[in-house]
Scaffold this active site. Structure first.
Site, PDB file in Angstrom:
ATOM      1  N   ASP A 286       0.797  -1.242   0.000  1.00  0.00           N
ATOM      2  CA  ASP A 286       0.000   0.000   0.000  1.00  0.00           C
ATOM      3  C   ASP A 286       0.828   1.290   0.000  1.00  0.00           C
ATOM      4  OD1 ASP A 286      -1.935  -1.950   0.247  1.00  0.00           O
ATOM      5  OD2 ASP A 286      -2.821  -1.193   2.094  1.00  0.00           O
TER       6      ASP A 286
ATOM      7  N   LYS B 155      -6.996  -4.839  -3.100  1.00  0.00           N
ATOM      8  CA  LYS B 155      -7.718  -5.377  -1.934  1.00  0.00           C
ATOM      9  C   LYS B 155      -8.673  -4.321  -1.401  1.00  0.00           C
ATOM     10  CE  LYS B 155      -4.047  -4.169   1.292  1.00  0.00           C
ATOM     11  NZ  LYS B 155      -4.814  -3.173   2.044  1.00  0.00           N
TER      12      LYS B 155
ATOM     13  N   CYS C  32      -2.002  -2.776   7.624  1.00  0.00           N
ATOM     14  CA  CYS C  32      -1.865  -3.667   6.466  1.00  0.00           C
ATOM     15  C   CYS C  32      -0.536  -4.411   6.425  1.00  0.00           C
ATOM     16  CB  CYS C  32      -2.139  -2.895   5.192  1.00  0.00           C
ATOM     17  SG  CYS C  32      -3.899  -2.401   5.113  1.00  0.00           S
TER      18      CYS C  32
END
Ligand code: VGL
Ligand code: ZN
Length: 204
Positions: A8, A106, A151
């Protein structure tokens, strides 16, 4: 065979972004360097529809950074972030995306959040990352990116549980730190799950 998983590294998690992680962009040079030490580079991308249920704005009276429920699970409400197709959802412009073999989106289902790059938070669906890495003959994974306490943590714990020899590169990650202890506790939880921690300079 070793893979690097970039978690990310997106504009919304960097300074000026919708869910800015303190100094998030500091991971970019380290991530670019780590690419040269991996056989395969993959990236996860938080990729929410505008009506995603993790966004405070999609809950009546919802306040960012407070608890609610989503898909039968406890859910932190976040400011709207990483909305599909927006500038905030793009990778940081200095990230060397040429080396990324495959991107795993995601958080695309509005009804459940997905911190891990491998599974949604209810472990209901896989993203395909685990199978893809296995098909490449990957035994070891290095993990860096954003955010350490969400994450990165979830991705690293799942990687270890799936049997990959998993190392998070601590100085190539940054955390949200809603509570002061969150980042340290995330590192402890990862170590307890069998994740190794290392500094970028220790990776050879
Ligand atoms: C993340 C909160 C919400 C992360 C993603 O990338 O750590 N955190 N969505
Ligand atoms: Zn998100």
């Amino acid at each position: 065979m070793r893979a690097l998983i970039l978690v990310d590294i997106q504009n919304d998690f960097c300074t000026g972004g919708a869910l800015a992680v303190p100094n998030g962009e500091a991971v970019v040079p380290a991530a670019n360097h780590l690419m040269s030490l991996a056989d395969v580079v993959v990236a996860t991308q938080d990729w929410h529809p505008a009506d995603h249920g993790s966004f405070a704005v999609n809950h009546p009276g919802g306040v960012p950074f407070t608890m609610a429920e989503l898909g039968g699970l406890p859910q932190i409400l976040w400011p709207a972030h990483c909305v599909q197709g927006t500038a905030g959802a793009r990778f940081h412009p200095d990230l060397d995306t040429q080396r990324i073999a495959k991107v795993f989106p995601k958080g695309t289902d509005p009804g459940i959040d997905s911190y891990s790059g491998f599974f949604d938070n209810g472990r209901r669906k896989a993203t395909g990352l685990g199978d893809w890495l296995q098909a490449q003959g990957i035994s070891d994974v290095l993990i860096c990116g954003l955010a350490t306490d969400y994450c990165v943590k979830a991705t690293a714990i799942d990687a270890a549980q799936l049997g990959f020899i998993t190392t998070i590169v601590t100085d190539a990650c940054r955390g949200v730190g809603l509570k002061p202890d969150d980042i340290g506790e995330a590192l402890d939880a990862m170590r307890t799950a069998g994740v190794r921690t290392a500094m970028a300079k220790e990776i050879v």
